[in-house]
Motif scaffolding. Structure first.
Motif, PDB file in Angstrom:
ATOM      1  N   ARG A 276       0.933  -1.280   0.046  1.00  0.00           N
ATOM      2  CA  ARG A 276       0.029  -0.070  -0.063  1.00  0.00           C
ATOM      3  C   ARG A 276       0.851   1.176   0.055  1.00  0.00           C
ATOM      4  NH1 ARG A 276      -2.347   3.576  -1.427  1.00  0.00           N
ATOM      5  NH2 ARG A 276      -4.546   4.048  -0.696  1.00  0.00           N
ATOM      6  N   VAL A 277       2.065   0.958   0.809  1.00  0.00           N
ATOM      7  CA  VAL A 277       2.980   2.265   0.661  1.00  0.00           C
ATOM      8  C   VAL A 277       3.534   2.692  -0.661  1.00  0.00           C
ATOM      9  CG1 VAL A 277       5.268   3.329   1.356  1.00  0.00           C
ATOM     10  CG2 VAL A 277       3.512   2.267   3.142  1.00  0.00           C
ATOM     11  N   GLN A 278       3.799   1.561  -1.432  1.00  0.00           N
ATOM     12  CA  GLN A 278       4.203   1.558  -2.801  1.00  0.00           C
ATOM     13  C   GLN A 278       3.329   1.957  -3.638  1.00  0.00           C
ATOM     14  OE1 GLN A 278       5.559  -2.543  -2.767  1.00  0.00           O
ATOM     15  NE2 GLN A 278       7.720  -2.237  -2.525  1.00  0.00           N
ATOM     16  N   LEU A 279       1.782   1.798  -3.541  1.00  0.00           N
ATOM     17  CA  LEU A 279       0.958   2.362  -4.470  1.00  0.00           C
ATOM     18  C   LEU A 279       0.974   3.791  -4.123  1.00  0.00           C
ATOM     19  CD1 LEU A 279      -1.817  -0.369  -4.173  1.00  0.00           C
ATOM     20  CD2 LEU A 279      -0.069   0.107  -5.954  1.00  0.00           C
ATOM     21  N   GLU A 280       1.134   4.222  -2.886  1.00  0.00           N
ATOM     22  CA  GLU A 280       0.909   5.604  -2.499  1.00  0.00           C
ATOM     23  C   GLU A 280       2.093   6.463  -3.038  1.00  0.00           C
ATOM     24  OE1 GLU A 280      -1.572   8.472  -1.233  1.00  0.00           O
ATOM     25  OE2 GLU A 280      -2.072   6.330  -0.837  1.00  0.00           O
ATOM     26  N   GLU A 281       2.953   5.867  -3.475  1.00  0.00           N
ATOM     27  CA  GLU A 281       4.267   6.224  -3.963  1.00  0.00           C
ATOM     28  C   GLU A 281       4.368   6.363  -5.495  1.00  0.00           C
ATOM     29  OE1 GLU A 281       7.836   5.611  -0.479  1.00  0.00           O
ATOM     30  OE2 GLU A 281       7.439   3.885  -2.192  1.00  0.00           O
ATOM     31  N   GLY A 282       3.330   5.620  -5.974  1.00  0.00           N
ATOM     32  CA  GLY A 282       3.162   5.318  -7.439  1.00  0.00           C
ATOM     33  C   GLY A 282       3.960   4.355  -8.115  1.00  0.00           C
ATOM     34  N   ARG A 283       4.501   3.546  -7.242  1.00  0.00           N
ATOM     35  CA  ARG A 283       5.225   2.262  -7.592  1.00  0.00           C
ATOM     36  C   ARG A 283       4.384   1.206  -7.781  1.00  0.00           C
ATOM     37  NH1 ARG A 283       9.069   2.358  -2.967  1.00  0.00           N
ATOM     38  NH2 ARG A 283       9.780   0.586  -3.866  1.00  0.00           N
ATOM     39  N   ALA A 453      -9.073  12.358 -10.411  1.00  0.00           N
ATOM     40  CA  ALA A 453      -7.649  12.283 -10.187  1.00  0.00           C
ATOM     41  C   ALA A 453      -7.288  13.479  -8.921  1.00  0.00           C
ATOM     42  CB  ALA A 453      -6.988  13.304 -11.456  1.00  0.00           C
ATOM     43  N   THR A 454      -7.406  12.810  -7.662  1.00  0.00           N
ATOM     44  CA  THR A 454      -7.222  13.274  -6.661  1.00  0.00           C
ATOM     45  C   THR A 454      -6.055  13.316  -5.968  1.00  0.00           C
ATOM     46  OG1 THR A 454      -8.325  11.607  -5.500  1.00  0.00           O
ATOM     47  CG2 THR A 454      -9.711  13.132  -5.934  1.00  0.00           C
ATOM     48  N   SER A 455      -5.123  12.231  -6.455  1.00  0.00           N
ATOM     49  CA  SER A 455      -4.084  11.981  -5.996  1.00  0.00           C
ATOM     50  C   SER A 455      -3.262  11.367  -7.011  1.00  0.00           C
ATOM     51  CB  SER A 455      -4.157  11.115  -4.617  1.00  0.00           C
ATOM     52  OG  SER A 455      -4.421   9.930  -4.918  1.00  0.00           O
ATOM     53  N   LYS A 456      -1.871  11.221  -6.765  1.00  0.00           N
ATOM     54  CA  LYS A 456      -0.967  10.774  -7.700  1.00  0.00           C
ATOM     55  C   LYS A 456      -1.411   8.902  -7.867  1.00  0.00           C
ATOM     56  CE  LYS A 456       4.044   9.398  -8.643  1.00  0.00           C
ATOM     57  NZ  LYS A 456       5.306   9.681  -8.090  1.00  0.00           N
ATOM     58  N   PRO A 457      -1.630   8.256  -6.711  1.00  0.00           N
ATOM     59  CA  PRO A 457      -1.976   6.794  -7.154  1.00  0.00           C
ATOM     60  C   PRO A 457      -3.338   6.796  -7.498  1.00  0.00           C
ATOM     61  CG  PRO A 457      -1.946   7.444  -4.852  1.00  0.00           C
ATOM     62  CD  PRO A 457      -1.292   8.618  -5.227  1.00  0.00           C
ATOM     63  N   ALA A 458      -4.113   7.657  -7.327  1.00  0.00           N
ATOM     64  CA  ALA A 458      -5.527   7.487  -8.081  1.00  0.00           C
ATOM     65  C   ALA A 458      -5.563   7.830  -9.387  1.00  0.00           C
ATOM     66  CB  ALA A 458      -6.638   8.426  -7.418  1.00  0.00           C
ATOM     67  N   ALA A 459      -4.919   9.002  -9.615  1.00  0.00           N
ATOM     68  CA  ALA A 459      -4.600   9.258 -11.033  1.00  0.00           C
ATOM     69  C   ALA A 459      -3.880   7.992 -12.042  1.00  0.00           C
ATOM     70  CB  ALA A 459      -3.852  10.440 -11.399  1.00  0.00           C
ATOM     71  N   GLU A 460      -2.748   7.412 -11.240  1.00  0.00           N
ATOM     72  CA  GLU A 460      -2.161   6.478 -11.940  1.00  0.00           C
ATOM     73  C   GLU A 460      -2.888   5.092 -12.206  1.00  0.00           C
ATOM     74  OE1 GLU A 460       0.983   4.417 -13.918  1.00  0.00           O
ATOM     75  OE2 GLU A 460       0.723   6.401 -13.259  1.00  0.00           O
ATOM     76  N   MET A 461      -3.903   4.917 -11.090  1.00  0.00           N
ATOM     77  CA  MET A 461      -4.865   3.854 -11.356  1.00  0.00           C
ATOM     78  C   MET A 461      -5.871   4.089 -12.586  1.00  0.00           C
ATOM     79  SD  MET A 461      -5.625   0.797  -9.878  1.00  0.00           S
ATOM     80  CE  MET A 461      -5.263   0.849  -8.137  1.00  0.00           C
ATOM     81  N   ASP A 474      -3.560   9.112 -22.369  1.00  0.00           N
ATOM     82  CA  ASP A 474      -2.767  10.455 -22.677  1.00  0.00           C
ATOM     83  C   ASP A 474      -4.135  11.557 -22.115  1.00  0.00           C
ATOM     84  OD1 ASP A 474      -0.756   9.329 -23.688  1.00  0.00           O
ATOM     85  OD2 ASP A 474      -1.598   9.684 -25.824  1.00  0.00           O
ATOM     86  N   THR A 475      -5.238  11.320 -22.359  1.00  0.00           N
ATOM     87  CA  THR A 475      -6.307  12.301 -21.988  1.00  0.00           C
ATOM     88  C   THR A 475      -6.467  12.279 -20.174  1.00  0.00           C
ATOM     89  OG1 THR A 475      -7.538  11.718 -23.825  1.00  0.00           O
ATOM     90  CG2 THR A 475      -8.893  12.563 -21.813  1.00  0.00           C
ATOM     91  N   LEU A 476      -6.340  11.337 -19.763  1.00  0.00           N
ATOM     92  CA  LEU A 476      -6.491  11.035 -18.195  1.00  0.00           C
ATOM     93  C   LEU A 476      -5.022  11.724 -17.530  1.00  0.00           C
ATOM     94  CD1 LEU A 476      -7.605   7.154 -17.955  1.00  0.00           C
ATOM     95  CD2 LEU A 476      -8.852   9.310 -17.247  1.00  0.00           C
ATOM     96  N   ARG A 477      -4.064  11.521 -18.273  1.00  0.00           N
ATOM     97  CA  ARG A 477      -2.916  12.270 -17.702  1.00  0.00           C
ATOM     98  C   ARG A 477      -2.988  13.700 -17.785  1.00  0.00           C
ATOM     99  NH1 ARG A 477      -0.014   8.028 -20.518  1.00  0.00           N
ATOM    100  NH2 ARG A 477       0.808   6.506 -19.139  1.00  0.00           N
ATOM    101  N   LYS A 556      -9.002   5.966  -0.885  1.00  0.00           N
ATOM    102  CA  LYS A 556      -9.182   4.702  -1.163  1.00  0.00           C
ATOM    103  C   LYS A 556      -9.121   4.376  -2.904  1.00  0.00           C
ATOM    104  CE  LYS A 556     -12.063   2.612   2.486  1.00  0.00           C
ATOM    105  NZ  LYS A 556     -11.211   1.597   2.918  1.00  0.00           N
ATOM    106  N   LEU A 557      -8.276   3.376  -2.852  1.00  0.00           N
ATOM    107  CA  LEU A 557      -8.280   3.096  -4.248  1.00  0.00           C
ATOM    108  C   LEU A 557      -8.927   1.608  -4.545  1.00  0.00           C
ATOM    109  CD1 LEU A 557      -4.155   3.070  -4.556  1.00  0.00           C
ATOM    110  CD2 LEU A 557      -6.007   4.832  -5.464  1.00  0.00           C
ATOM    111  N   PRO A 558      -9.309   1.264  -5.738  1.00  0.00           N
ATOM    112  CA  PRO A 558      -9.990  -0.108  -5.752  1.00  0.00           C
ATOM    113  C   PRO A 558      -9.538  -1.208  -5.297  1.00  0.00           C
ATOM    114  CG  PRO A 558      -9.914   1.372  -7.923  1.00  0.00           C
ATOM    115  CD  PRO A 558      -8.980   1.957  -6.982  1.00  0.00           C
ATOM    116  N   ILE A 559      -8.251  -1.220  -5.129  1.00  0.00           N
ATOM    117  CA  ILE A 559      -7.590  -2.535  -4.412  1.00  0.00           C
ATOM    118  C   ILE A 559      -8.002  -2.313  -2.779  1.00  0.00           C
ATOM    119  CG2 ILE A 559      -5.579  -1.395  -3.520  1.00  0.00           C
ATOM    120  CD1 ILE A 559      -4.132  -4.038  -4.755  1.00  0.00           C
ATOM    121  N   ASP A 560      -8.207  -1.137  -1.993  1.00  0.00           N
ATOM    122  CA  ASP A 560      -8.797  -0.834  -0.806  1.00  0.00           C
ATOM    123  C   ASP A 560     -10.011  -1.502  -0.641  1.00  0.00           C
ATOM    124  OD1 ASP A 560      -6.325   0.416  -0.055  1.00  0.00           O
ATOM    125  OD2 ASP A 560      -6.990   2.125  -0.991  1.00  0.00           O
ATOM    126  N   GLN A 561     -11.037  -1.775  -1.509  1.00  0.00           N
ATOM    127  CA  GLN A 561     -12.103  -2.170  -1.523  1.00  0.00           C
ATOM    128  C   GLN A 561     -12.184  -3.659  -0.785  1.00  0.00           C
ATOM    129  OE1 GLN A 561     -15.066  -0.580  -1.640  1.00  0.00           O
ATOM    130  NE2 GLN A 561     -14.813   0.869  -3.289  1.00  0.00           N
TER     131      GLN A 561
END
Length: 577
Positions: A276-283, A453-461, A474-477, A556-561
């Protein structure tokens, strides 16, 4: 001495109460300090594939006076029993027959993760000499007991007596939790710790868990650190990492976890938090490797299989995702631990494989769940997505377009969350790649991106969800960059001495995008500068109305569900299963 062969088919013995006559037999063994009436009311579950061992354990429990004993041979059946009824005592063998890849440790881990094992339940692992070290590790992590074979009835009695006595001693804490008086329960735990009363270490763990739930992260961390000074328990070190992570101290949490994993490389809960820490870091790639490791340690864990499969899906690792999600569905479809998002992702993969029968099985599984909970918006969305994938595979283009439009109409609905956004993006990407013409698709993608797109991990997801159609990525970025620009532009007004202008700008942007991050920024800026805003009451009412419309910001990301309990946390006595 070899064990008798276990039966090839599962054996489930119904609950058989001990007879009153047996309970009064002269010379029988008893658990001291526990009344005959209390023992008669106890329910025990024995989980052992070996019929001889199972019979001996059952007989010993009845000899001790336990009123009702239920027997089962397989951990999956035991899990189902624990999902529908409470037991005071669980006796579980560590190893089952060779056909079982699911061990007693896996069962204990899954029960704790899904909050199906109340803290007051006595869970005793039974093992042979060769697995002693592993069971001690599991017992320490879960604060449970173990029995080393060969054992005597006296040893079993002592284990149960100690554990039941603990329940009595900590009864005031459990009663406070049962009454939802978490503050009082936490205070009782702290008092027991400070006075070093009996079972203070157990109380400390409960207290730290309560403090985390009350979002008193610094106090929880201090309590875990106090425990570590007395006993360097892995769960306490993990608790420190959880407190650090939940308070936003991700680098500190990462360091704590790296140290813990280095010294306890088989402690699976540590990998859950690290992922979960790595997801928060976008890794995301590193997080998948971490979840993969956790699954390898507990191969029968439904939750971890689902996490690995979900992340592998979003990273485009289709073979790995299919294998993990398929196994999770095979062993957990009838379990409360199973999350039906698994079938949605598996359905997308079956579509990619052009396997209509397997796709239909996924849709049927969700349909059955919806029959049991027809009012669930989440299950309704799942059924709609899989229904659209099905008609697309049948090349019913008009129906596909109609159904996609109906789902896109809900993008700005209050209950439409990040998970729903990711599923719709996944659907839109596949529909477009299937050469179905959707003139509004890019606009829908943009709307989803601006909202979530509320955070880096949410946007990456979000970006990962659309991986089969790179133009959508590209549109999402671009939407993530736009949200950042809007936030920076508004806050520059505050820096320039116009906090009222900053709040109004944030309100305007949040209203137009539905982005909860912008809404929360508006609320925080208003709280800080309320005295400097002329029409403060009207602005405050506008913020409250907007937050009610777009919802509260969530990390919360989908994985947190997939988590009903934070990794390393406990089910407290009053938690719902």
């Amino acid at each position: 001495m070899s064990r008798p062969a276990a039966p090839s088919s599962p054996v489930f013995s119904p609950a058989v109460p001990a007879s009153p006559a047996a309970g009064r037999r002269p010379g029988r063994k008893e658990l001291t300090g526990i009344s005959h009436e209390e023992l008669q009311s106890c329910r025990a579950l024995v989980i052992d594939a070996n019929p001889t061992s199972r019979s001996i354990l059952t007989a010993q429990l009845r000899e001790l006076g336990v009123g009702t004993v239920v027997q089962t041979t397989r951990p999956q059946e035991a899990r189902r029993q624990l999902e529908v009824q409470n037991f005071d005592i669980v006796l579980c063998d560590y190893h089952f027959d060779a056909s079982e890849s699911y061990s007693g440790r896996d069962l204990l881990d899954d029960l704790r993760r899904a909050q199906l094992l109340p803290y007051a339940t006595v869970f005793v692992m039974v093992t042979g000499e060769a697995t002693y070290a592993k069971v001690v590790e599991a017992a320490e992590s879960a604060l449970d007991s173990y029995l080393l074979k060969p054992y005597s009835a006296v040893a079993l009695s002592e284990r149960l007596q100690q554990a039941r006595h603990r329940k009595h001693v900590l009864q005031d804490i459990f009663e406070a939790i049962e009454a939802s008086e978490l503050e009082r329960a936490a205070q009782l735990c702290l008092q027991r710790l400070e006075a070093k009363k009996q079972y203070w270490l157990y109380a400390a763990r409960i207290g730290a868990e309560l403090l985390l739930r009350l979002e008193r992260h610094a106090e929880a961390k201090a309590l875990y650190e106090a425990v570590i000074k007395a006993q360097a328990a892995p769960w306490a070190r993990l608790g420190v990492a959880r407190a650090e992570f939940e308070s936003g101290q991700w680098p500190a949490a990462k360091r704590t976890l790296e140290s813990l994993i280095s010294s306890q490389p088989t402690y699976a809960d540590a990998y859950d938090v690290m992922g979960r820490v790595q997801l928060e870091e976008g890794r995301f790639d590193d997080a998948l490797a971490t979840y993969r490791r956790a699954t390898s340690l507990t191969t029968g864990s439904i939750n971890r299989l689902q996490k690995q499969g979900l992340l592998a899906f979003y990273l485009g690792e289709d073979e790995e995702a299919t294998k993990a999600l398929d196994r999770a569905a095979a062993i957990g479809a009838n379990s409360k631990m199973f999350d039906y998002q698994t079938l949605v992702l598996l359905g997308f993969l079956r579509f990619d494989q052009r396997d209509a029968k397997a796709l239909q099985r996924c849709a049927d599984g969700v349909a059955r769940a919806l029959e049991r909970a027809p009012a669930s918006p989440r299950l309704q969305r799942f059924a709609a997505v899989l229904g659209t994938v099905g008609v697309m595979l049948e090349r019913r283009i008009a129906a596909t377009v109609e159904q996609v439009r109906a789902q896109a109409a809900d993008i700005r609905a209050p209950g439409f969350d990040l998970e729903a956004g990711c599923n719709l993006l996944t659907l839109l990407a596949r529909v477009t790649a299937f050469d179905v013409q959707l003139p509004d698709a890019t606009d829908w993608v943009r709307t989803i991106g601006l909202r979530f797109a509320t955070s880096k991990p949410a946007a990456e997801m979000l970006v990962r969800a659309a991986h089969v159609h790179p133009p959508f990525q590209d549109t999402l970025r671009e939407t993530h960059a736009e949200i950042n620009r809007l936030a920076e532009s508004a806050m520059s007004l505050s820096v320039a001495g116009d906090p009222a202008g900053a709040v109004r700008a944030l309100l305007e942007h949040a209203a137009s995008t539905g982005n909860t991050r912008l809404a929360e920024m508006a609320a925080l800026s208003f709280k800080r500068h309320q005295a400097r805003i002329d029409d403060a009451q009207a602005v405050g009412e506008a913020i409250a109305a907007l937050r009610a419309e777009v919802g509260q910001q969530t990390s919360k990301l989908p994985i947190d569900q997939l988590d009903t309990r934070a990794a390393g946390g406990l089910r407290l006595h009053g938690d719902a299963a």
